[in-house]
Design a protein around this motif. Structure first.
Motif, PDB file in Angstrom:
ATOM      1  N   ALA A 125      -5.886  11.425   0.471  1.00  0.00           N
ATOM      2  CA  ALA A 125      -4.899  12.443   0.619  1.00  0.00           C
ATOM      3  C   ALA A 125      -4.325  12.974  -0.761  1.00  0.00           C
ATOM      4  N   PRO A 126      -5.158  13.809  -1.463  1.00  0.00           N
ATOM      5  CA  PRO A 126      -4.833  14.306  -2.850  1.00  0.00           C
ATOM      6  C   PRO A 126      -3.469  15.251  -2.798  1.00  0.00           C
ATOM      7  N   HIS A 127      -2.489  14.720  -3.738  1.00  0.00           N
ATOM      8  CA  HIS A 127      -1.612  15.711  -4.121  1.00  0.00           C
ATOM      9  C   HIS A 127      -1.452  16.047  -5.588  1.00  0.00           C
ATOM     10  N   ALA A 128      -0.965  16.984  -6.089  1.00  0.00           N
ATOM     11  CA  ALA A 128      -0.938  17.057  -7.625  1.00  0.00           C
ATOM     12  C   ALA A 128      -0.205  15.976  -8.034  1.00  0.00           C
ATOM     13  N   LYS A 129      -0.276  15.531  -9.270  1.00  0.00           N
ATOM     14  CA  LYS A 129       0.288  14.441 -10.178  1.00  0.00           C
ATOM     15  C   LYS A 129       2.012  14.939 -10.252  1.00  0.00           C
ATOM     16  N   SER A 130       2.012  16.199 -10.394  1.00  0.00           N
ATOM     17  CA  SER A 130       3.357  16.378 -10.633  1.00  0.00           C
ATOM     18  C   SER A 130       4.308  16.254  -8.992  1.00  0.00           C
ATOM     19  N   ASP A 131       3.544  16.394  -8.111  1.00  0.00           N
ATOM     20  CA  ASP A 131       4.262  16.170  -6.800  1.00  0.00           C
ATOM     21  C   ASP A 131       4.628  14.763  -6.635  1.00  0.00           C
ATOM     22  N   LYS A 132       3.756  13.725  -6.863  1.00  0.00           N
ATOM     23  CA  LYS A 132       3.961  12.446  -6.792  1.00  0.00           C
ATOM     24  C   LYS A 132       4.681  11.785  -8.210  1.00  0.00           C
ATOM     25  N   GLU A 133       4.656  12.411  -9.142  1.00  0.00           N
ATOM     26  CA  GLU A 133       5.560  11.670 -10.196  1.00  0.00           C
ATOM     27  C   GLU A 133       6.778  12.560 -10.352  1.00  0.00           C
ATOM     28  N   SER A 134       7.560  12.315  -9.168  1.00  0.00           N
ATOM     29  CA  SER A 134       8.837  13.243  -8.902  1.00  0.00           C
ATOM     30  C   SER A 134       9.881  12.312  -8.602  1.00  0.00           C
ATOM     31  N   SER A 135      11.198  13.093  -8.473  1.00  0.00           N
ATOM     32  CA  SER A 135      12.376  12.243  -7.958  1.00  0.00           C
ATOM     33  C   SER A 135      12.341  12.096  -6.487  1.00  0.00           C
ATOM     34  N   CYS A 136      11.275  12.914  -5.782  1.00  0.00           N
ATOM     35  CA  CYS A 136      11.001  12.734  -4.571  1.00  0.00           C
ATOM     36  C   CYS A 136       9.645  12.654  -4.234  1.00  0.00           C
ATOM     37  N   GLY A 137       8.988  11.843  -4.683  1.00  0.00           N
ATOM     38  CA  GLY A 137       7.472  11.959  -4.698  1.00  0.00           C
ATOM     39  C   GLY A 137       6.555  11.809  -3.361  1.00  0.00           C
ATOM     40  N   CYS A 138       5.490  12.450  -3.123  1.00  0.00           N
ATOM     41  CA  CYS A 138       5.183  12.555  -1.734  1.00  0.00           C
ATOM     42  C   CYS A 138       4.163  11.431  -1.502  1.00  0.00           C
ATOM     43  N   ALA A 139       3.819  11.217  -0.263  1.00  0.00           N
ATOM     44  CA  ALA A 139       2.963  10.336   0.141  1.00  0.00           C
ATOM     45  C   ALA A 139       1.524  10.810   0.399  1.00  0.00           C
ATOM     46  N   GLY A 140       0.570   9.789  -0.345  1.00  0.00           N
ATOM     47  CA  GLY A 140      -0.761  10.131  -0.205  1.00  0.00           C
ATOM     48  C   GLY A 140      -1.552   9.670  -1.545  1.00  0.00           C
ATOM     49  N   VAL A 141      -2.661   8.888  -1.289  1.00  0.00           N
ATOM     50  CA  VAL A 141      -3.511   8.494  -2.327  1.00  0.00           C
ATOM     51  C   VAL A 141      -4.973   9.320  -2.249  1.00  0.00           C
ATOM     52  N   LEU A 142      -5.209   9.499  -3.588  1.00  0.00           N
ATOM     53  CA  LEU A 142      -6.763  10.116  -3.580  1.00  0.00           C
ATOM     54  C   LEU A 142      -7.801   8.801  -3.795  1.00  0.00           C
ATOM     55  N   SER A 143      -8.830   8.724  -2.769  1.00  0.00           N
ATOM     56  CA  SER A 143      -9.839   7.640  -2.906  1.00  0.00           C
ATOM     57  C   SER A 143     -11.123   8.175  -2.722  1.00  0.00           C
ATOM     58  N   ALA A 144     -11.319   9.533  -2.464  1.00  0.00           N
ATOM     59  CA  ALA A 144     -12.542   9.847  -2.114  1.00  0.00           C
ATOM     60  C   ALA A 144     -13.472  10.139  -3.292  1.00  0.00           C
ATOM     61  N   TYR A 190      -8.386  14.004 -12.054  1.00  0.00           N
ATOM     62  CA  TYR A 190      -9.267  14.998 -11.912  1.00  0.00           C
ATOM     63  C   TYR A 190      -8.645  16.237 -11.727  1.00  0.00           C
ATOM     64  N   PRO A 191      -9.349  17.351 -11.932  1.00  0.00           N
ATOM     65  CA  PRO A 191      -8.758  18.810 -11.937  1.00  0.00           C
ATOM     66  C   PRO A 191      -8.415  18.786 -10.335  1.00  0.00           C
ATOM     67  N   PHE A 192      -7.414  19.709 -10.135  1.00  0.00           N
ATOM     68  CA  PHE A 192      -7.000  19.773  -8.827  1.00  0.00           C
ATOM     69  C   PHE A 192      -6.420  21.075  -8.880  1.00  0.00           C
ATOM     70  N   ALA A 193      -7.219  22.303  -8.236  1.00  0.00           N
ATOM     71  CA  ALA A 193      -6.578  23.549  -8.162  1.00  0.00           C
ATOM     72  C   ALA A 193      -6.251  23.864  -9.671  1.00  0.00           C
ATOM     73  N   ASP A 194      -5.166  24.359 -10.022  1.00  0.00           N
ATOM     74  CA  ASP A 194      -4.697  24.626 -11.056  1.00  0.00           C
ATOM     75  C   ASP A 194      -3.789  23.497 -12.135  1.00  0.00           C
ATOM     76  N   THR A 195      -4.238  22.322 -11.409  1.00  0.00           N
ATOM     77  CA  THR A 195      -3.234  21.188 -11.705  1.00  0.00           C
ATOM     78  C   THR A 195      -4.237  20.040 -11.984  1.00  0.00           C
ATOM     79  N   VAL A 196      -3.657  18.708 -11.778  1.00  0.00           N
ATOM     80  CA  VAL A 196      -4.697  17.551 -11.787  1.00  0.00           C
ATOM     81  C   VAL A 196      -3.948  16.321 -10.761  1.00  0.00           C
ATOM     82  N   VAL A 197      -5.065  15.564 -10.144  1.00  0.00           N
ATOM     83  CA  VAL A 197      -4.559  14.659  -9.131  1.00  0.00           C
ATOM     84  C   VAL A 197      -5.101  13.247 -10.013  1.00  0.00           C
ATOM     85  N   VAL A 198      -4.223  12.302  -9.561  1.00  0.00           N
ATOM     86  CA  VAL A 198      -4.546  10.902 -10.172  1.00  0.00           C
ATOM     87  C   VAL A 198      -5.041  10.150  -9.060  1.00  0.00           C
TER      88      VAL A 198
END
Ligand code: NCD
Ligand code: ZN
Length: 350
Positions: free
Chosen positions: A253-272, A326-334
């Motif tokens: 469940a990929p999310h942009a790095k900045s959405d996870k490294e945030s004061s209210c980070g969202c849930a989801g982990v990229l494993s694909a 990894y590249p993720f749209a115009d940002t990255v995903v960890v």
């Protein structure tokens, strides 16, 4: 006997996957298509994929994002809302692309605001699904603010899932991404119409990995990681037991790095990006690599009533480091386990 430094199995499937849409979809779909023959595509887009026409459009978007020769098939899922009708279920199944429907309790996780507020509201749809043999995929967590986040799965079993099974005893149910011993025991004690998916992150990590030595937002997912004992241990034994009730489902469940490294980070982990390598690592830790093929490539297809894939994949025993991003749209995903070493590597599909 296969040499110990390679592992050849029937091409696996992923029975629980988030691929998003638009440019994000284009960034991640190739990861899954490289390894998996099919994947159950989760419908929690905004707006959700809640009817046959939307599912068809999403299917086409996925196919258009892939080269022609991957041999990968997306299996579409209908997002159940309070208003889903039996007719919508029938129409979706008749369209051939949709194979299941997903119950998100409203507010339980990412993009679940349109989910079900009371399971009774979808009983007419569930009765239709029972009659048609269409699996119900369940995000099994209650959303009651008073219930502790670590208890939400166990309470869901008590308050909701056991009741649904009592009322609809022949409904096929996949209890998605189970995280507790209670869920393992519940699936074991239910009939053959009840199965479960298990993610690589719930097999390889527990809440200490997320919280000890500093909070690690890239380990935050829902249902949340639990204790090693008894929960992670119970998942490892269930996955490696050879019991066909338990099968692969990454919940990547990929999310942009900045959405996870945030004061209210969202849930989801990229494993694909290395799904099968992660599962191989978990199975090897239990000395159960011989059980990987059933879990990854056979039991899910059997539960869904679909044929096994005809291709095979080969993994090689080789140390490598999971990339930091990894590249993720115009940002990255960890990805999960970024920067860590794995000792199995996907080699080839043939
Ligand atoms: C998923 C997502 O990001 O879409 N997040 C997660 O933590 N698993 C939603 C879900 O499957 O709960
Ligand atoms: Zn999910």
């Amino acid at each position: 006997m296969q040499p110990k430094d390679t592992l050849k199995i029937i091409r696996p499937d992923d029975w629980h996957l988030h691929v998003r849409s638009g440019e994000m979809l284009k960034s991640v779909i190739g990861m899954t298509a490289a390894q998996m023959g099919r994947a159950i595509i989760m419908p929690n887009l905004t707006p959700p994929v809640s009817n046959a026409a939307q599912a068809k459009q999403y299917y086409q978007e996925i196919m258009n994002a892939l080269p022609a020769d991957t041999g990968f098939t997306p299996l579409m899922v209908l997002y159940l809302t309070d208003n889903t009708t039996p007719k919508q279920i029938q129409t979706a199944l008749d369209g051939k692309l949709v194979v299941a429907a997903k119950l998100y309790p409203a507010g339980a996780t990412t993009n679940s605001d349109d989910g079900v507020t009371d399971v009774k509201n979808i009983y007419p749809a569930l009765e239709k699904m029972q009659q048609l043999g269409m699996p119900l995929l369940v995000h099994g967590e209650v959303t009651d603010a008073k219930i502790d986040i670590f208890d939400r799965e166990a309470v869901f079993i008590e308050q909701i899932l056991s009741k649904v099974i009592e009322d609809l005893p022949d409904l096929k149910i996949v209890f998605e991404h189970i995280t507790t011993k209670e869920a393992v025991d519940f699936v074991l004690s239910s009939g053959d119409n009840v199965a479960a998916t298990i993610t690589p992150h719930h097999l390889l990590a527990n809440r200490n990995d997320m919280l000890v030595g500093g909070i690690k937002p890239h380990y935050f997912c829902l249902p949340i990681l639990k204790r090693e004992n008894p929960h992670q241990r119970a998942l490892l034994s269930a996955a490696t037991s050879g019991n066909p009730k338990f099968f692969i489902g990454t919940d990547s469940a990929p999310h942009a790095k900045s959405d996870k490294e945030s004061s209210c980070g969202c849930a989801g982990v990229l494993s694909a990006n290395c799904a099968i390598e992660l599962y191989a690592t978990a199975f090897e830790s239990e000395d159960a690599l011989d059980k990987l093929e059933g879990f990854a490539s056979i039991f899910g297809a059997d539960f869904y009533g679909l044929p096994h894939n005809t291709e095979t994949i080969t993994l090689k025993k080789q140390d490598w480091i999971v990339p930091n991003s990894y590249p993720f749209a115009d940002t990255v995903v960890v990805p999960f386990m970024a920067g860590k070493m794995l000792s199995w590597k996907f080699l080839v599909k043939d």
